[in-house]
Design an enzyme around this catalytic site. Structure first.
Site, PDB file in Angstrom:
ATOM      1  N   ASP A  95      31.994   5.116  15.699  1.00  8.69           N
ATOM      2  CA  ASP A  95      31.524   3.747  15.911  1.00  8.69           C
ATOM      3  C   ASP A  95      30.604   3.347  14.755  1.00  8.69           C
ATOM      4  OD1 ASP A  95      30.857   1.334  16.999  1.00  8.69           O
ATOM      5  OD2 ASP A  95      29.771   2.118  18.725  1.00  8.69           O
ATOM      6  N   LYS A 146      28.447  17.252  13.613  1.00  9.33           N
ATOM      7  CA  LYS A 146      27.030  17.628  13.570  1.00  9.33           C
ATOM      8  C   LYS A 146      26.902  18.978  14.272  1.00  9.33           C
ATOM      9  CE  LYS A 146      22.725  16.793  12.581  1.00  9.33           C
ATOM     10  NZ  LYS A 146      22.187  16.577  11.227  1.00  9.33           N
ATOM     11  N   TYR A 196      30.090   8.441  24.995  1.00 13.62           N
ATOM     12  CA  TYR A 196      30.410   7.120  25.549  1.00 13.62           C
ATOM     13  C   TYR A 196      31.039   7.186  26.941  1.00 13.62           C
ATOM     14  CZ  TYR A 196      29.362   4.722  21.145  1.00 13.62           C
ATOM     15  OH  TYR A 196      28.738   4.190  20.045  1.00 13.62           O
ATOM     16  N   ASP A 204      25.112  13.133   8.765  1.00 17.80           N
ATOM     17  CA  ASP A 204      24.024  12.470   8.012  1.00 17.80           C
ATOM     18  C   ASP A 204      24.333  12.465   6.519  1.00 17.80           C
ATOM     19  OD1 ASP A 204      23.766  15.156   8.569  1.00 17.80           O
ATOM     20  OD2 ASP A 204      21.589  15.137   8.861  1.00 17.80           O
TER      21      ASP A 204
HETATM   22 MG    MG Z   1      31.099  -0.764  17.038  1.00 18.08          MG
END
Ligand code: MG
Ligand code: NAI
Length: 347
Positions: free
Chosen positions: A230, A173, A125, A206
Site C-alpha cells: 500500500d 521486514k 489489513y 526501509d
Molecule cells: Mg493506498
C-alpha cells in the site's frame, strides 16, 4: 456480444473521473453493458444500507469484472474500509500496480518502469484489532499465510516470465517480523528457484524506500505484503507524476476489479479538476483482461499522444484542463486513432 461490467463510481472525485473514463471507453467502440452499482460506502449508509451491501458483492460475482471509483474510509472510527472488505469478500489476492514514466511528463527520473504486486487479502489489513481501555493497550494482528504468500509471489514471477521482465524484488521486514515477514521471505526464496531465468533479490522495506527515491530505475517487478505494498505503491506513483496517473487492478481466481491507486481526494472533490488518467488507465487494464487488446493499445497510444503534446493537462500536472474536458479530448483522440486503417497495423 457485449461485455457485462459492474460499474461502481464511488464517492469524492469518483463520479467525476468515472464519467471521463466512460467517455473514453465509449470511444473505443468496445461493446460494454454497464451494471451500475452506486451504493457503497457513505452513499449506501446515507440510503440506510450497509457500507458494502451484499448486492454489490453478488453483482460482481455474477458479472466477474468491475470498474471502480475510490470510496472514502473514515479515519480512526467508523466502518471498515469498503475497499479492503471487497478485496477480501471476492478473494482478489493480487493488487497489480504498474508505475512507469510517461512521455511528456517531467519527473526527477525519466526511465522508471516498475510493477508492484501487493498481497491484497491478509497481513495487517485483516481488521483484527482491539483496544483495552483499562490497560491502554491497542493491538493488531498481522496474518500471513503460506497459501496467501505463495499465490502472490507466484503471480509476480508468472507475470515477470510472461512479460519478459528480468527481475523480481521481494520487499520484507524479516529482520524484525521474523515469523510473518519471515514466512513471506522464505517462500519467496523457494519459489524463486523455480524461475532461474528471473533474477531474484530481497530488500528490507526501509532500505527499499530510500532505494526507490534515489535509484528507482533499477527496479522491475516488486512483490510484497499488504501494508508495505500500500505504502510503496503511492511512493512509486509519486516517482512517475503522482497519484492522478497510476492505475491498478485487483485480481483473483474468479473476479477482477479495476481501480486507481489513489483515493477519493476529498480536497478536490466536486471541483471538476481531478485527473481521470489513473482510472482511464485502469480501464485500459480492464480492456486487456477482457481480451480487447486492440482497443487497449489504442487507448494507451491516444493518451500518450496527448501527454507528449502537453496541450491538455489537469491541475495536478500543472495544467488547467477540467476533468470532463480532458476525458472528452482523450475520447476524441481514441475515436480518431481507432478509425485509421494505417494506424491499425502498427505494433
Ligand atoms: Mg493506498
Ligand atoms: P488520496 O489518494 O485520495 O489523495 C491524496 C492526494 O492526492 C490528495 O492531495 C489528492 O487531491 C491527490 N489526488 C488523488 N487522486 C487524484 C487525482 N485523480 N487527480 C488529482 N489529484 C489526485 O488519499 P487520501 O487523501 O489519503 O485519502 C482520501 C480517502 O480515500 C480516504 O478516506 C481513504 O481511505 C480513501 N482511499 C480509498 C481508496 C480506494 O477506494 N481504493 C484508496 C486510497 C484511499
Amino acid at each position: 456480444m457485449a461485455h457485462k461490467v459492474v460499474l461502481i463510481p464511488g464517492d469524492g472525485i469518483g463520479p467525476e473521473i468515472t464519467e471521463a473514463a466512460l467517455d473514453v471507453l465509449a470511444a473505443t467502440g468496445v461493446p460494454i453493458t454497464w451494471v451500475l452499482e452506486e451504493e457503497a460506502g457513505m452513499r449506501s449508509i446515507e440510503a440506510g444500507g450497509e457500507p458494502l451491501p451484499e448486492k454489490v458483492i453478488n453483482s460482481i460475482k455474477t458479472h466477474k469484472v468491475a470498474l471502480k471509483g475510490p470510496i472514502t474510509t473514515p479515519v480512526g472510527g467508523g466502518f471498515k474500509s469498503v475497499n479492503v472488505s471487497l478485496r477480501q469478500a471476492l478473494d482478489l489476492y493480487a493488487n497489480v500496480r504498474p508505475s512507469y514514466s510517461l512521455p511528456g511528463i517531467k519527473t526527477a527520473f525519466q526511465h522508471v518502469d516498475m510493477v508492484l504486486f501487493r498481497e491484497n487479502t491478509e497481513g495487517l489489513y485483516i481488521g483484527e484489532e482491539k483496544y483495552d481501555a483499562e490497560t491502554g493497550v491497542a493491538e493488531a494482528i498481522a496474518r500471513v499465510t503460506k497459501k496467501g504468500s505463495e499465490r502472490i509471489i507466484r503471480y509476480a514471477f508468472e507475470y515477470a516470465k510472461f512479460n519478459e521482465r528480468g527481475k523480481v524484488s521481494l520487499v520484507h521486514k524479516a529482520n524484525i517480523l521474523k515469523k510473518t515477514s519471515g514466512l513471506f521471505l522464505e517462500l519467496g526464496r523457494e519459489i524463486a528457484k523455480e524461475y532461474p531465468e528471473i533474477r531474484f533479490e530481497e530488500v528490507i522495506v526501509d532500505n527499499m524506500c530510500m532505494q526507490m527515491v534515489t535509484n528507482p530505475e533499477r527496479y522491475d517487478c516488486i512483490v510484497t505484503t499488504n501494508l508495505f505494498g500500500d505504502i510503496l505503491s503511492d511512493l512509486a506513483a509519486g516517482l512517475v507524476g503522482g497519484l492522478g496517473i497510476v492505475p491498478g487492478a485487483n485480481i483473483g481466481r474468479e473476479y477482477a476489479v479495476f481501480e486507481s491507486v489513489h483515493g477519493s481526494a476529498p480536497d478536490i472533490a466536486g471541483q471538476n479538476k481531478a485527473n481521470p488518467t489513473a482510472l482511464i488507465r485502469s480501464a485500459e487494464m480492464m480492456l486487456r483482461h477482457l481480451g480487447e487488446h486492440f482497443a487497449a493499445d489504442a487507448l494507451r497510444k491516444s493518451l500518450f499522444e496527448i501527454f507528449r503534446r502537453g496541450e491538455f493537462r489537469t491541475a495536478d500536472l500543472g495544467g488547467s484542463t477540467p476533468t470532463n474536458e480532458f476525458g472528452k479530448r482523450v475520447a476524441e483522440k481514441v475515436a480518431k486513432n481507432i478509425a485509421k486503417p494505417r494506424w491499425r497495423t502498427q505494433v
